[in-house]
Scaffold this active site. Structure first.
Site, mmCIF file in Angstrom:
data_model
loop_
_atom_site.group_PDB
_atom_site.id
_atom_site.type_symbol
_atom_site.label_atom_id
_atom_site.label_comp_id
_atom_site.label_asym_id
_atom_site.label_seq_id
_atom_site.Cartn_x
_atom_site.Cartn_y
_atom_site.Cartn_z
ATOM 1 N NE ARG A 1 38.841 39.147 34.080
ATOM 2 C CZ ARG A 1 39.644 38.098 34.232
ATOM 3 N NH1 ARG A 1 40.416 37.707 33.255
ATOM 4 N NH2 ARG A 1 39.656 37.429 35.371
ATOM 5 C CD GLU B 1 67.842 36.077 28.739
ATOM 6 O OE1 GLU B 1 68.015 36.494 29.900
ATOM 7 O OE2 GLU B 1 67.688 36.837 27.767
HETATM 8 N N1 URA Z 1 45.120 34.992 35.904
HETATM 9 C C1 URA Z 1 44.476 35.020 34.719
HETATM 10 O O1 URA Z 1 45.105 34.983 33.656
HETATM 11 N N2 URA Z 1 43.129 35.104 34.740
HETATM 12 C C2 URA Z 1 42.408 35.196 35.874
HETATM 13 O O2 URA Z 1 41.172 35.297 35.821
HETATM 14 C C3 URA Z 1 43.106 35.164 37.102
HETATM 15 C C4 URA Z 1 44.476 35.054 37.087
#
Ligand code: URA
Length: 255
Positions: free
Chosen positions: A167, A79
């Protein structure tokens, strides 16, 4: 919202003469970034897209938040391009995956690993997500001039903050098999950091014929923790990030 772009809540009148946009992810960072320019003023706000404008060396510069991730970034960039923006600098936060890249440092992305989905809607996966050299050089020169530790290299852009960035400190505590070991693999390949937007932005830039670059302030060090650092350190890192990103405008010829 007649006369306004579909999602971002501003139109050609608000964009005016601006041809360059600074793109934080976080709407709250927009007024802070605009405050580093002269004559900062709000233009509009709709959904995750907050827009301000300011003046740098006599030229209008837009600041607009993209929200988190590729899909909302693609809407914002599309946009803004419709409204005349031709140079895009993503100014975000990031997690380092290399020992040598500490919290507080800047990562200037030269190329991005396409762990996103949105970029596939612009070019096949074989196509590389590469930053614009002129914008990238300006970010580097700005960081050098300010003496802020900075690293130029490859970034992994993931659609997800949790599994895509491997994670385990999560509700399920589980990462799908195809992503287990991925962090180590990216480290081994010299990838500096994780973030969530650069691959979409760079691939789009090639598809749309615009220029794009990305700088990230390091707020997590994945060798040490899966968590970002304290709010205070994040704030300091963001201040330096804004300083470097706005400083880059002095090293650029705005069209
Ligand atoms: N942004 C992300 O995508 N990962 C991180 O670990 C920190 C900020």
């Amino acid at each position: 919202m007649s006369g306004k772009a579909y999602h971002i809540g501003i139109g050609a009148q608000e964009v005016g003469e601006a041809t360059l946009a600074l793109l934080p992810g976080d709407p709250d960072r927009v007024p802070r970034m605009a405050a580093a320019l002269d004559e900062a003023r709000p233009l509009g706000q709709h959904r995750e897209f907050t827009s301000w404008k300011g003046v740098w060396s006599g030229r209008e510069v837009l600041v607009c938040s993209t929200g988190i991730g590729g899909p909302s970034t693609s809407i914002c960039v599309e946009e803004l391009a419709q409204l005349g923006i031709r140079q895009f600098i993503r100014v975000g936060t990031t997690g380092s995956i290399q020992e040598k890249v500490p919290v507080g440092a800047m990562v200037i992305t030269q190329a991005a690993v396409r762990l996103d989905g949105a970029s596939l809607h612009f070019a096949p996966l074989a196509f590389p997500a590469v930053a614009d050299f002129q914008l990238t050089k300006a970010l580097w020169l700005s960081a050098q001039a300010k003496g802020i530790p900075s690293f130029v290299g490859t970034t992994a852009s993931s659609d997800t903050f949790y599994p895509g960035q491997e994670r385990y400190d999560t509700h399920a505590g589980w990462v799908p098999r195809h992503l287990q070991g991925s962090l180590k693999e990216w480290q081994r390949l010299g990838v500096l950091n994780y973030e969530m937007e650069a691959a979409t932005l760079f691939t789009m830039a090639a598809a749309l014929g615009i220029q794009a670059a990305c700088i990230g302030g390091v707020i997590a060090q994945r060798q040490k923790s899966e968590q970002p650092v304290s709010a205070e350190v994040i704030r300091q890192t963001e201040d330096q990030l804004i300083d470097v990103a706005v400083g880059a405008l002095s090293h650029l010829e705005l069209p």
